[in-house]
Design a protein around this motif. Structure first.
Motif, short mmCIF file in Angstrom:
data_model
loop_
_atom_site.label_atom_id
_atom_site.label_comp_id
_atom_site.label_asym_id
_atom_site.label_seq_id
_atom_site.Cartn_x
_atom_site.Cartn_y
_atom_site.Cartn_z
N PHE A 1 -2.33 13.47 -81.67
CA PHE A 1 -1.54 13.00 -80.54
C PHE A 1 -0.11 13.50 -80.73
O PHE A 1 0.50 13.29 -81.79
CB PHE A 1 -1.55 11.47 -80.46
CG PHE A 1 -0.65 10.92 -79.40
CD1 PHE A 1 -1.04 10.93 -78.08
CD2 PHE A 1 0.60 10.42 -79.72
CE1 PHE A 1 -0.20 10.44 -77.09
CE2 PHE A 1 1.46 9.92 -78.74
CZ PHE A 1 1.04 9.93 -77.42
N SER A 2 0.42 14.17 -79.71
CA SER A 2 1.79 14.69 -79.80
C SER A 2 2.56 14.28 -78.56
O SER A 2 2.01 14.22 -77.44
CB SER A 2 1.80 16.21 -79.94
OG SER A 2 1.20 16.83 -78.83
N LYS B 1 -3.28 5.74 -76.45
CA LYS B 1 -1.91 6.17 -76.22
C LYS B 1 -1.71 6.77 -74.83
O LYS B 1 -0.57 6.93 -74.38
CB LYS B 1 -1.51 7.18 -77.30
CG LYS B 1 -1.40 6.55 -78.70
CD LYS B 1 -0.95 7.56 -79.72
CE LYS B 1 -0.81 6.94 -81.10
NZ LYS B 1 0.25 5.90 -81.15
N THR B 2 -2.81 7.15 -74.13
CA THR B 2 -2.65 7.73 -72.79
C THR B 2 -3.42 6.96 -71.72
O THR B 2 -3.48 7.40 -70.57
CB THR B 2 -3.13 9.19 -72.78
OG1 THR B 2 -4.52 9.24 -73.14
CG2 THR B 2 -2.34 10.04 -73.76
N LYS C 1 9.57 20.93 -70.15
CA LYS C 1 10.60 19.90 -70.28
C LYS C 1 10.14 18.79 -71.22
O LYS C 1 10.87 18.35 -72.10
CB LYS C 1 10.93 19.34 -68.91
CG LYS C 1 12.08 18.37 -68.88
CD LYS C 1 12.34 17.95 -67.44
CE LYS C 1 13.49 16.95 -67.36
NZ LYS C 1 13.73 16.51 -65.96
N SER C 2 8.91 18.32 -71.04
CA SER C 2 8.34 17.27 -71.90
C SER C 2 6.83 17.32 -71.81
O SER C 2 6.27 17.85 -70.85
CB SER C 2 8.84 15.89 -71.47
OG SER C 2 8.40 15.58 -70.15
N SER C 3 6.17 16.77 -72.84
CA SER C 3 4.71 16.78 -72.84
C SER C 3 4.17 15.65 -73.70
O SER C 3 4.82 15.21 -74.66
CB SER C 3 4.16 18.12 -73.33
OG SER C 3 4.46 18.29 -74.71
N ILE C 4 2.99 15.18 -73.33
CA ILE C 4 2.20 14.24 -74.12
C ILE C 4 0.80 14.83 -74.20
O ILE C 4 0.19 15.12 -73.17
CB ILE C 4 2.15 12.84 -73.46
CG1 ILE C 4 3.56 12.25 -73.37
CG2 ILE C 4 1.23 11.90 -74.24
CD1 ILE C 4 3.62 10.95 -72.59
N ARG C 5 0.26 15.02 -75.41
CA ARG C 5 -1.02 15.72 -75.55
C ARG C 5 -1.92 15.06 -76.58
O ARG C 5 -1.45 14.55 -77.60
CB ARG C 5 -0.79 17.18 -75.96
CG ARG C 5 -0.16 18.02 -74.88
CD ARG C 5 0.14 19.42 -75.34
NE ARG C 5 0.77 20.21 -74.28
CZ ARG C 5 1.32 21.40 -74.45
NH1 ARG C 5 1.31 21.95 -75.66
NH2 ARG C 5 1.85 22.04 -73.44
#
Length: 602
Positions: free
Chosen positions: A521-522, A397-398, A452-456
């Protein structure tokens, strides 16, 4: 017309007989000469012994008392009373210092240690002068007046620029505390300030020695020119025309304060005080508020060139940070920050991240900053994939963020910890966090850097039960193991139940570190995904936690409880065997010594 008080002008009646005619005649001549001198000169001569005692066999200068031209009869009476007491000179010093303010004197002696001349040294317009009476009165070369509590030269005196060395002495222990060199009334040459003695270990001689630390400043024609050295603080460098130049060793806190002025010039007129405060805060992370020494460079008194401290190294340009500033090996962390004219542009950090089980994980964090350089605008975190073997469905996903630009950004910051090729970089690393922020600055108030936004991607210990626990042994989790998992060994203390654990688990304070981890995964605006038993599950179904995850955690807690129970029972059995073995050994010793193991009742 200026009045001159001459109380000694009245000639006393003297009986002259034939046997002492010549002697008395000489005495009259001496008294006549003395009576031609003003009162202040006569009194200063009388107290010559004070100077003689304090400055014997050396030319020294110190702030002392000096009797000025006296106009008030009451003051003259006080001086005469002190004179008549003939006290020890130190008592005279104390008494006269209560009447007159302190003054700086030049006291000169001859080869035999006798005082040859006494001058007053007078400061005016940034220069030091010797006050010289136009009329010669012997050893007292100066005359002063007292106006508004301050000494001023008598009008019939000349001011001659002073050349020589002025030594100030401490009144208490009579040690020299400073030595100032003058030429033509201004400081010129090496000038010293002395500190109290201190004990210091001499490694060459393998013993303690007493040393006198000093501060040396070199002057030329009244300006600091040449070497500066402070052996007490460790500071050292050179001045040119009163300004620091070249390489210096200075205290960190002084560098911190010297950076304020250039930043105020750059930011304060067009930006809020909050922005300026943030820059000061960031500078405080580099230049600590301590006495530790840092090596810096100056050009005409402005920080310019390379600097180096115990942890940091970098470069200034006209007082502003410019180029790479590097933090090395600080708690397993390296940080390279790129500055442009004082503004942070980007940074790359490398170090060890730690999870709950205390495993080490190599991490990179790449940050870009807003236009003011105050706060992070975007950050990307990379973690090594090899240690945790992140599942492919989560890792994929990343993967798209492992770009060549990201790779080059790390290389640009010269972080030599990365030795991978681009292909190795994509294979060995995984993007675990991408966050962007939006800075909101409220004038005269604290700024807020909002996410503001995040992918973790994170590795975590499930905590879905209603039991409130942060991974430590609080009362609720202990009660859960007893009530829900059936753990049988515990003590009841009042209303509380405390687990009795084996030695293996007794010192485990953070039990989450022993439990299995899951990957999540978020992404902002999307439901969280959890990888469990080869499947990617939604963390929530509607507004409720996925029951599969709750059951998984219950199973893990039950297994953990059973492991603790088994460990404690093994310990009990081991202790029982040990006890029987010790009893058996004692029995053998009693039999060996002929002792009965028991006695008959009758």
């Amino acid at each position: 017309m200026r009045l001159r008080f001459q109380p000694l002008l009245m000639k006393p009646k003297i009986k002259i007989n034939k046997m002492s005619k010549v002697k008395s005649k000489n005495n009259l001549v001496m008294k006549s000469n003395e009576n031609q001198k003003p009162f202040d000169v006569v009194m200063n001569e009388h107290f010559e012994k004070c100077f003689q005692k304090g400055y014997k066999n050396e030319t020294s200068h110190s702030r002392m008392w000096f009797i000025p031209i006296v106009k008030e009869q009451s003051v003259m009476d006080d001086i005469m009373n002190i004179k008549s007491q003939n006290n020890h000179w130190t008592n005279d010093y104390d008494l006269l210092s209560e009447i007159f303010p302190k003054i700086q004197l030049e006291v000169n002696t001859d080869d035999e240690g006798n005082i040859s001349s006494i001058y007053v040294l007078y400061s005016k317009g940034g220069k030091l002068y010797r006050v010289v009476s136009q009329k010669d009165y012997g050893i007292i070369k100066s005359r002063m007046e007292l106006k508004n509590g301050k000494y001023v030269p008598y009008e019939k005196c000349d001011l001659v620029p002073f050349s020589g060395v002025v030594k100030h002495m401490d009144k208490g222990d009579r040690r020299i505390v400073s030595s100032i060199s003058y030429k033509n009334g201004v400081k010129d040459g090496e000038c010293y300030k002395y500190y109290s003695e201190k004990k210091e270990w001499n490694y060459e001689k393998n013993r303690n020695e007493y040393i006198t630390p000093y501060e040396k400043t070199t002057f030329k024609n009244g300006k600091r020119n040449g070497e500066f050295e402070n052996t007490f603080s460790g500071e050292k460098g050179n001045y040119i025309n009163n300004k620091k130049n070249g390489e210096w060793k200075v205290k960190q806190y002084s560098v911190k304060h010297e950076t304020y002025s250039p930043y105020e010039t750059k930011f304060s007129k067009k930006d809020s005080d909050v922005v300026l405060h943030i820059h000061y805060r960031n500078l405080s992370d580099i230049f600590l508020d301590t006495d530790d020494i840092i090596i810096v460079n100056y050009v005409d008194g402005v920080l310019n060139g390379k600097f180096k401290s115990e942890w940091y190294k970098g470069e200034f340009h006209m007082g502003l940070l410019n180029g790479l500033v590097s933090l090395k090996n600080y708690y397993n962390r390296n940080l390279n920050t790129l500055y442009l004219d004082g503004i942070r542009k980007s940074s790359v950090s490398f170090g060890f991240g730690r999870d709950c089980s205390s495993d080490k994980e190599d991490k990179y964090e790449i940050c870009s900053y807003n236009s003011l350089g105050t706060d992070v605008k975007e950050s990307i975190t990379l973690s090594t994939d090899g240690l945790y073997n992140i599942p492919k469905p989560i890792k994929s996903k990343t993967e798209k963020f492992l770009t060549e630009d990201l790779y080059n950004s790390i290389i640009k910051h010269q972080n030599n910890m990365l030795n991978d090729s681009l292909e190795q970089f994509r294979r060995n690393w995984v993007v675990t966090d991408i966050s962007s922020y939006e800075l909101e600055i409220i004038k005269h108030k604290k700024n807020e850097n909002k996410l503001k936004s995040s992918i973790r991607i994170k590795r975590f210990t499930p905590n879905y039960l209603e039991v409130k626990s942060d991974g430590y042994w609080n009362d609720e989790i202990q009660n859960y193991f007893i009530e829900e998992c059936g753990y049988p060994y515990y003590d009841e203390i009042g209303y509380e139940k405390k687990l009795i654990r084996s030695n293996e688990y007794r010192n485990v304070y953070y039990y989450h570190g022993l439990l299995p981890k899951l990957f999540m995964f978020s992404q902002s605006g999307e439901p969280n995904k959890v990888f469990l038993n080869g499947e990617v599950l939604d963390e929530y179904i509607g507004e409720e936690i996925n029951p599969i995850l709750i059951n998984f955690q219950k199973e893990q807690y039950q297994l953990f409880s059973d492991e603790m129970k088994s460990s404690y029972e093994k310990q009990l059995k081991k202790e029982e065997r040990k006890k029987k073995s010790e009893e058996k050994q004692k029995q053998k010793e009693r039999e060996k010594n002929g002792l009965l193991s028991s006695f008959p009742m009758d």
